[in-house]
Scaffold this motif. Structure first.
Motif, PDB file in Angstrom:
ATOM      1  N   ILE A   1      17.369  -8.419  -5.214  1.00 15.98           N
ATOM      2  CA  ILE A   1      16.690  -8.223  -6.498  1.00 15.98           C
ATOM      3  C   ILE A   1      16.270  -6.751  -6.551  1.00 15.98           C
ATOM      4  O   ILE A   1      16.178  -6.087  -5.523  1.00 15.98           O
ATOM      5  CB  ILE A   1      15.460  -9.147  -6.629  1.00 15.98           C
ATOM      6  N   ALA A   2      16.005  -6.251  -7.742  1.00 17.27           N
ATOM      7  CA  ALA A   2      15.616  -4.842  -7.886  1.00 17.27           C
ATOM      8  C   ALA A   2      14.391  -4.537  -7.029  1.00 17.27           C
ATOM      9  O   ALA A   2      13.413  -5.299  -7.032  1.00 17.27           O
ATOM     10  CB  ALA A   2      15.318  -4.531  -9.347  1.00 17.27           C
ATOM     11  N   PRO A   3      14.404  -3.443  -6.254  1.00 15.11           N
ATOM     12  CA  PRO A   3      13.252  -3.075  -5.408  1.00 15.11           C
ATOM     13  C   PRO A   3      11.992  -2.873  -6.254  1.00 15.11           C
ATOM     14  O   PRO A   3      12.051  -2.408  -7.397  1.00 15.11           O
ATOM     15  CB  PRO A   3      13.697  -1.762  -4.765  1.00 15.11           C
ATOM     16  N   VAL A   4      10.849  -3.223  -5.682  1.00 17.23           N
ATOM     17  CA  VAL A   4       9.564  -3.036  -6.371  1.00 17.23           C
ATOM     18  C   VAL A   4       8.606  -2.321  -5.425  1.00 17.23           C
ATOM     19  O   VAL A   4       8.727  -2.425  -4.202  1.00 17.23           O
ATOM     20  CB  VAL A   4       8.952  -4.387  -6.815  1.00 17.23           C
ATOM     21  N   SER A   5       7.659  -1.591  -5.996  1.00 13.90           N
ATOM     22  CA  SER A   5       6.698  -0.843  -5.178  1.00 13.90           C
ATOM     23  C   SER A   5       5.660  -1.755  -4.553  1.00 13.90           C
ATOM     24  O   SER A   5       5.123  -1.470  -3.483  1.00 13.90           O
ATOM     25  CB  SER A   5       6.007   0.225  -6.033  1.00 13.90           C
ATOM     26  N   ASP A   6       5.342  -2.863  -5.221  1.00 16.08           N
ATOM     27  CA  ASP A   6       4.331  -3.779  -4.696  1.00 16.08           C
ATOM     28  C   ASP A   6       4.876  -5.204  -4.725  1.00 16.08           C
ATOM     29  O   ASP A   6       5.386  -5.709  -3.736  1.00 16.08           O
ATOM     30  CB  ASP A   6       3.040  -3.656  -5.498  1.00 16.08           C
ATOM     31  N   LEU A   7       4.763  -5.850  -5.852  1.00 14.63           N
ATOM     32  CA  LEU A   7       5.264  -7.207  -6.011  1.00 14.63           C
ATOM     33  C   LEU A   7       5.646  -7.424  -7.470  1.00 14.63           C
ATOM     34  O   LEU A   7       5.212  -6.690  -8.354  1.00 14.63           O
ATOM     35  CB  LEU A   7       4.231  -8.231  -5.537  1.00 14.63           C
ATOM     36  N   ALA A   8       6.456  -8.462  -7.713  1.00 14.97           N
ATOM     37  CA  ALA A   8       6.899  -8.771  -9.071  1.00 14.97           C
ATOM     38  C   ALA A   8       7.381 -10.212  -9.119  1.00 14.97           C
ATOM     39  O   ALA A   8       7.788 -10.779  -8.090  1.00 14.97           O
ATOM     40  CB  ALA A   8       8.021  -7.816  -9.505  1.00 14.97           C
ATOM     41  N   PRO A   9       7.348 -10.835 -10.303  1.00 12.92           N
ATOM     42  CA  PRO A   9       7.888 -12.196 -10.418  1.00 12.92           C
ATOM     43  C   PRO A   9       9.392 -12.202 -10.154  1.00 12.92           C
ATOM     44  O   PRO A   9      10.098 -11.263 -10.514  1.00 12.92           O
ATOM     45  CB  PRO A   9       7.593 -12.580 -11.874  1.00 12.92           C
TER      46      PRO A   9
END
Length: 213
Positions: free
Chosen positions: A38-46
């Motif tokens: 999934i697309a990288p995120v800096s913290d968290l994401a749904p």
């Protein structure tokens, strides 16, 4: 070889051939969701709906290797790559799709040792399976569920103040094309029976000619 033996063998062959025909398309291929693609995120994401072909309700993903959560279950629960999924706010979370088989997954308590996680497998709203496992923060636990023919999974955790859990390497079989329609079954059986009967008649004719010669 006697006529009765030939008939028996042909009947067995006809049934076997029919079973093979009916089984075409029933084999499913196992798929593993690692949450690392999934697309990288800096913290968290749904987790976005459509990932792996599923709808994800209250499931998030995050990088377990982040220093801020090192040595927690998010870090220790990583099985492949850096990312893991988890239940948002420690609340119940759902995964749904068309009919599939849920094989296994790795579960880890995010904050509290001795966390209990109940996983239910449902079909059309009815609970077909339910399993509760106890997990710790130190390492992931592989749980073999073997939930067949479900369209929804419900994850609920309890035990302690913080009831988040990490989930990794979600393994499932997406159902392939189903077997032929019931209306085709008599036709397939008739074809197999007629084929066996034709061979048997030829065998009988050959034996009759041999006796007459």
């Amino acid at each position: 070889m006697s006529i009765s033996t030939v008939a028996k063998n042909l009947s067995t062959a006809a049934i076997g051939a029919t079973v093979i025909v009916l089984g075409i398309g029933a084999v499913a291929q196992a798929t593993v969701l690692t949450f690392d693609d999934i697309a990288p995120v800096s913290d968290l994401a749904p987790i976005p709906n459509g990932y792996g072909g599923f709808d994800w309700d209250n499931f998030y993903y995050r990088n377990g290797s982040d220093t801020g959560i090192s040595l927690t279950g998010y870090d220790n629960g990583r099985v492949s790559g850096d990312y893991v999924s988890f239940n948002g706010f420690g609340e119940p979370s759902l995964v749904s799709n068309s009919i599939f088989d849920f094989n296994s997954a790795y579960l880890t308590a995010a904050w509290n040792n001795g966390l209990s996680v109940t996983v239910e497998g449902l079909n059309n709203g009815a609970t077909l399976y339910s399993k509760t496992v106890v997990v710790d923060t130190t390492q992931p636990t592989l749980v073999n569920f073997d939930y067949f023919g479900v369209d929804e999974l419900r994850f609920t955790s309890f035990g302690g103040d913080l009831t988040h859990f990490a989930l990794d390497n979600f393994t499932f079989n997406e159902k392939a094309t189903s077997v032929p329609e019931p209306t085709l079954l008599p036709a397939l059986l008739s074809i197999a029976t007629l084929s066996a009967g034709s061979v048997l008649r030829r065998k009988q004719q050959q034996n009759t000619k041999l006796k007459q010669s």
